[in-house]
Motif scaffolding. Structure first.
Motif, short mmCIF file in Angstrom:
data_model
loop_
_atom_site.label_atom_id
_atom_site.label_comp_id
_atom_site.label_asym_id
_atom_site.label_seq_id
_atom_site.Cartn_x
_atom_site.Cartn_y
_atom_site.Cartn_z
N ASP A 74 76.92 45.78 -98.84
CA ASP A 74 75.60 45.98 -98.08
C ASP A 74 75.83 46.53 -96.68
O ASP A 74 75.09 47.35 -96.36
CB ASP A 74 74.84 44.68 -98.31
N LEU A 75 77.13 45.91 -96.18
CA LEU A 75 77.19 46.32 -94.61
C LEU A 75 77.89 47.78 -94.72
O LEU A 75 78.07 48.49 -93.57
CB LEU A 75 77.90 45.18 -94.08
N GLU A 76 78.83 47.89 -95.66
CA GLU A 76 79.67 49.23 -95.70
C GLU A 76 78.96 50.48 -95.25
O GLU A 76 79.30 51.07 -94.71
CB GLU A 76 80.21 49.23 -97.24
N PRO A 77 77.67 50.92 -95.93
CA PRO A 77 77.11 52.15 -95.50
C PRO A 77 76.85 52.31 -93.93
O PRO A 77 76.28 53.15 -93.50
CB PRO A 77 76.04 52.14 -96.59
N LEU A 78 76.49 50.93 -93.57
CA LEU A 78 76.00 51.00 -92.05
C LEU A 78 76.96 51.06 -91.02
O LEU A 78 76.46 51.47 -89.82
CB LEU A 78 75.26 49.30 -92.05
N LEU A 79 78.10 51.35 -91.34
CA LEU A 79 79.28 51.52 -90.51
C LEU A 79 79.78 52.99 -90.84
O LEU A 79 79.99 53.05 -92.24
CB LEU A 79 80.25 50.67 -90.57
N PRO A 80 80.24 53.70 -89.90
CA PRO A 80 80.87 54.91 -90.15
C PRO A 80 82.19 55.04 -90.97
O PRO A 80 82.80 53.93 -90.80
CB PRO A 80 80.94 55.91 -88.71
N ASN A 81 82.35 55.93 -91.57
CA ASN A 81 83.53 56.01 -92.49
C ASN A 81 84.37 57.28 -92.11
O ASN A 81 83.88 58.53 -92.42
CB ASN A 81 83.27 55.82 -93.92
N ARG A 82 85.61 57.33 -91.89
CA ARG A 82 86.48 58.25 -91.98
C ARG A 82 86.57 59.24 -93.12
O ARG A 82 86.43 60.27 -93.12
CB ARG A 82 87.84 58.01 -91.66
N LYS A 83 86.55 58.58 -94.37
CA LYS A 83 86.51 59.34 -95.49
C LYS A 83 85.38 60.35 -95.73
O LYS A 83 85.44 61.33 -96.26
CB LYS A 83 86.71 58.47 -96.59
N ARG A 84 84.18 59.69 -95.26
CA ARG A 84 82.83 60.57 -95.24
C ARG A 84 82.86 61.43 -94.10
O ARG A 84 81.70 62.10 -93.90
CB ARG A 84 81.81 59.46 -95.14
N ASP A 85 83.84 61.38 -93.07
CA ASP A 85 84.17 62.35 -91.84
C ASP A 85 82.75 62.10 -90.91
O ASP A 85 82.04 63.12 -90.49
CB ASP A 85 84.24 63.79 -92.11
N GLU A 86 82.35 60.81 -90.74
CA GLU A 86 81.25 60.60 -89.78
C GLU A 86 81.58 60.11 -88.60
O GLU A 86 82.70 59.49 -88.25
CB GLU A 86 80.49 59.21 -90.62
N PRO A 141 86.62 55.67 -86.59
CA PRO A 141 85.22 56.39 -86.29
C PRO A 141 84.24 55.61 -85.62
O PRO A 141 84.24 54.46 -85.95
CB PRO A 141 84.84 56.65 -87.58
N MET A 142 83.38 56.26 -85.05
CA MET A 142 82.41 55.74 -84.34
C MET A 142 80.98 56.44 -84.05
O MET A 142 80.90 57.67 -84.08
CB MET A 142 82.56 55.54 -82.75
N ASP A 143 79.73 56.02 -84.46
CA ASP A 143 78.67 56.38 -84.30
C ASP A 143 78.02 56.22 -83.14
O ASP A 143 77.82 54.89 -82.91
CB ASP A 143 77.77 55.89 -85.62
N TYR A 144 77.90 56.99 -82.16
CA TYR A 144 77.44 56.58 -80.87
C TYR A 144 76.31 57.59 -80.28
O TYR A 144 76.57 58.86 -80.45
CB TYR A 144 78.58 56.74 -79.72
#
Length: 185
Positions: A74-86, A141-144
């Motif tokens: 449930d938490l996985e998609p809420l954090l950025p991911n390098r594999k998704r280049d986010e 990775p960071m979403d900011y």
């Protein structure tokens, strides 16, 4: 859940015995009130929530807590991911232990830059090698958003609503104790 000083939370992050490049972060303005929200997560270390504000141009104050022991589906998609280049990139740094350590880090950093200058590489590989050269204990990775809130930050805040309320109350108490209000002290 135990609320602690934000620097104690960062000490937990830097001292965690986990892969340093597995960390991910989401940050932005608080929903209401002065300051910023930050979530740091690692699959093997859990998720940490921090709330901070700038008391004056040289002092950051805040509170935080560990809000999850691991990152589940449930938490996985809420954090950025390098594999998704986010997202962009972040790093938590520890200062060198002494002058010899600083010189060693500088030499390793210089060698890393030279290798990447001479060979084809990706920005992600360069970033990772730079963090390794600096002995960074946590990066990824960071979403900011500098002057807003990423959607993920709202999602994480909603996911941990009870923790958010408790941390917000403690941070608001700090702001009130410091007499800061909406400006610098």
């Amino acid at each position: 859940m135990r609320v602690r000083d934000w620097q104690d939370i960062l000490a937990d992050v830097t001292n965690a015995d986990v892969d340093p490049d597995g960390w991910r972060a989401v940050a932005g303005d608080r929903r209401s009130g002065l300051g910023e929200d930050l979530f740091l997560g690692h699959p093997d270390a859990g998720v940490y929530a921090l709330k901070t504000y700038t008391k004056n141009p040289t002092e950051l104050r805040g509170v935080g807590s560990r809000v999850a022991r691991r990152i589940d589906d449930d938490l996985e998609p809420l954090l950025p991911n390098r594999k998704r280049d986010e997202g962009g990139r972040f790093a938590v740094q520890s200062p060198p232990e002494d002058e010899d350590h600083a010189k060693s880090m500088a030499k390793h950093l210089e060698e890393t830059v030279k290798v990447h200058a001479e060979a084809p590489t990706t920005p992600e590989d360069f970033f990772t090698d730079m963090m390794d050269a600096l002995d960074s204990p946590a990066f990824g990775p960071m979403d900011y958003e500098f002057d807003g809130r990423p959607d993920r930050l709202d999602d994480l805040t909603d996911e941990f609503a009870d923790a958010d309320e408790l941390l917000s109350n403690d941070l608001d108490d700090l702001v009130e104790e410091d007499g800061v209000g909406r400006g610098f002290q």
